[in-house]
Design a protein around this motif. Sequence first.
Motif, short mmCIF file in Angstrom:
data_model
loop_
_atom_site.label_atom_id
_atom_site.label_comp_id
_atom_site.label_asym_id
_atom_site.label_seq_id
_atom_site.Cartn_x
_atom_site.Cartn_y
_atom_site.Cartn_z
N PHE A 266 -11.04 0.46 -3.62
CA PHE A 266 -10.05 -0.30 -4.38
C PHE A 266 -10.31 -0.04 -5.86
CE2 PHE A 266 -10.24 -2.86 -0.45
CZ PHE A 266 -8.90 -2.81 -0.12
N GLN B 169 -10.31 -4.90 -7.76
CA GLN B 169 -11.57 -5.53 -7.34
C GLN B 169 -11.87 -6.76 -8.18
OE1 GLN B 169 -14.90 -2.83 -7.23
NE2 GLN B 169 -13.75 -1.28 -6.13
N LEU C 77 -10.26 -8.86 -0.54
CA LEU C 77 -10.26 -7.41 -0.31
C LEU C 77 -10.82 -7.04 1.05
CD1 LEU C 77 -11.12 -5.97 -3.82
CD2 LEU C 77 -8.91 -6.19 -2.72
N TYR D 105 0.82 -1.21 0.00
CA TYR D 105 0.00 0.00 0.00
C TYR D 105 0.86 1.26 0.00
CZ TYR D 105 -3.00 3.74 1.67
OH TYR D 105 -3.66 4.93 1.79
N LEU E 76 -3.64 0.93 -6.00
CA LEU E 76 -4.49 0.12 -5.12
C LEU E 76 -5.81 0.80 -4.80
CD1 LEU E 76 -4.64 -2.52 -3.53
CD2 LEU E 76 -3.55 -1.36 -1.62
N ILE E 77 -5.77 2.10 -4.50
CA ILE E 77 -6.97 2.80 -4.06
C ILE E 77 -7.14 4.13 -4.80
CG2 ILE E 77 -8.07 3.95 -2.08
CD1 ILE E 77 -6.87 1.82 -0.30
#
Length: 80
Positions: free
Chosen positions: A55, A60, A68, A42, A49-50
């Motif tokens: 996400f 996903q 997740l 992360y 990732l985000i």
Amino acid sequence: MEVRLFYRTQRDLATALNQLVDAYWQEEIKEDELIEGIKSMYEHNQEKLIKNNEFTKVVQQQSGKRRLAIVGKILEKEIG
């Protein structure tokens, strides 16, 4: 299990996350290794990732809800 710091694509990152969580489920790694691996992924790959507090779509689709859910709980607890 070897965890790289930087991943080229969202798909590569999702594959690595899947391998990490699966290794934990198969009791190949310990819980603290899982947590450290996810935190490291992360910290060095946030944009892959985000996005918009979710996400990314590729992550996903590749990882699924159960994996997740674990990643989300670890990030929520460890990162805030």
